[in-house]
Design an enzyme around this catalytic site. Structure first.
Site, PDB file in Angstrom:
ATOM      1  N   VAL A  12      -3.869   2.347   0.861  1.00  0.00           N
ATOM      2  CA  VAL A  12      -4.507   1.941  -0.398  1.00  0.00           C
ATOM      3  C   VAL A  12      -3.469   1.212  -1.244  1.00  0.00           C
ATOM      4  O   VAL A  12      -2.323   1.651  -1.346  1.00  0.00           O
ATOM      5  CB  VAL A  12      -5.048   3.187  -1.153  1.00  0.00           C
ATOM      6  CG1 VAL A  12      -5.621   2.799  -2.503  1.00  0.00           C
ATOM      7  CG2 VAL A  12      -6.091   3.911  -0.310  1.00  0.00           C
ATOM      8  N   THR A  60       0.810  -1.222   0.000  1.00  0.00           N
ATOM      9  CA  THR A  60       0.000   0.000   0.000  1.00  0.00           C
ATOM     10  C   THR A  60       0.843   1.273   0.000  1.00  0.00           C
ATOM     11  O   THR A  60       2.043   1.246   0.276  1.00  0.00           O
ATOM     12  CB  THR A  60      -0.920   0.027   1.236  1.00  0.00           C
ATOM     13  OG1 THR A  60      -0.129   0.134   2.422  1.00  0.00           O
ATOM     14  CG2 THR A  60      -1.791  -1.215   1.318  1.00  0.00           C
ATOM     15  N   ASP A  61       0.158   2.372  -0.275  1.00  0.00           N
ATOM     16  CA  ASP A  61       0.789   3.681  -0.138  1.00  0.00           C
ATOM     17  C   ASP A  61       0.617   4.154   1.309  1.00  0.00           C
ATOM     18  O   ASP A  61       0.102   3.405   2.149  1.00  0.00           O
ATOM     19  CB  ASP A  61       0.209   4.682  -1.143  1.00  0.00           C
ATOM     20  CG  ASP A  61      -1.291   4.919  -0.977  1.00  0.00           C
ATOM     21  OD1 ASP A  61      -1.860   4.588   0.093  1.00  0.00           O
ATOM     22  OD2 ASP A  61      -1.903   5.440  -1.925  1.00  0.00           O
ATOM     23  N   CYS A  62       0.995   5.379   1.593  1.00  0.00           N
ATOM     24  CA  CYS A  62       0.937   5.863   2.978  1.00  0.00           C
ATOM     25  C   CYS A  62      -0.494   5.968   3.506  1.00  0.00           C
ATOM     26  O   CYS A  62      -0.702   6.033   4.719  1.00  0.00           O
ATOM     27  CB  CYS A  62       1.672   7.191   3.126  1.00  0.00           C
ATOM     28  SG  CYS A  62       0.965   8.517   2.135  1.00  0.00           S
TER      29      CYS A  62
END
Length: 120
Positions: free
Chosen positions: A15, A10-12
């Site tokens: 997601v 995921t991103d920060c």
């Protein structure tokens, strides 16, 4: 094939990063071989992605359990087309069509019959 979304996927914001959907699809295609005790890369013979048509529909998030389905939709002598979907429960999040070329010694070559049997 089922896969759980880990933090590294995921991103920060938690997601799934867009390119990881392609990785999930690659794992599912490889798993077709692993389930039969084989490898998708056999010495000097293997598939490469020649083209991809992808559609990101909704986002998966950290902790989701995803189902990746893979279907062979067309086969030619040296290439195949596969359709893959990634779902969370019954909701489609991602779908793609991949054209894969079969190489031997890094040159396109006829796909052996036993490989077609694995992919069906």
């Amino acid at each position: 094939m089922q896969i759980r979304v880990y933090y590294e996927d995921t991103d920060c914001g938690g997601v799934v990063y867009h390119s990881n959907y392609l990785n999930f699809c690659e794992r599912a295609r490889s798993e077709l071989f692993f389930q039969k005790g084989l490898s998708p890369h056999n010495n000097d013979e293997f598939f490469v992605v020649r083209s991809a048509n992808v559609d990101w529909i909704k986002s998966a998030i950290f902790g989701d359990v995803l189902e990746i389905t893979t279907k062979l939709i067309e086969k030619k002598s040296a290439s195949i087309i596969m359709y893959q979907e990634i779902k969370r429960d019954d909701e489609v999040l991602f779908k793609a069509t991949f054209k894969l070329a079969f190489l031997k010694n890094f040159k396109p070559t006829k796909i052996p019959l036993e490989i077609f049997e694995i992919l069906n």
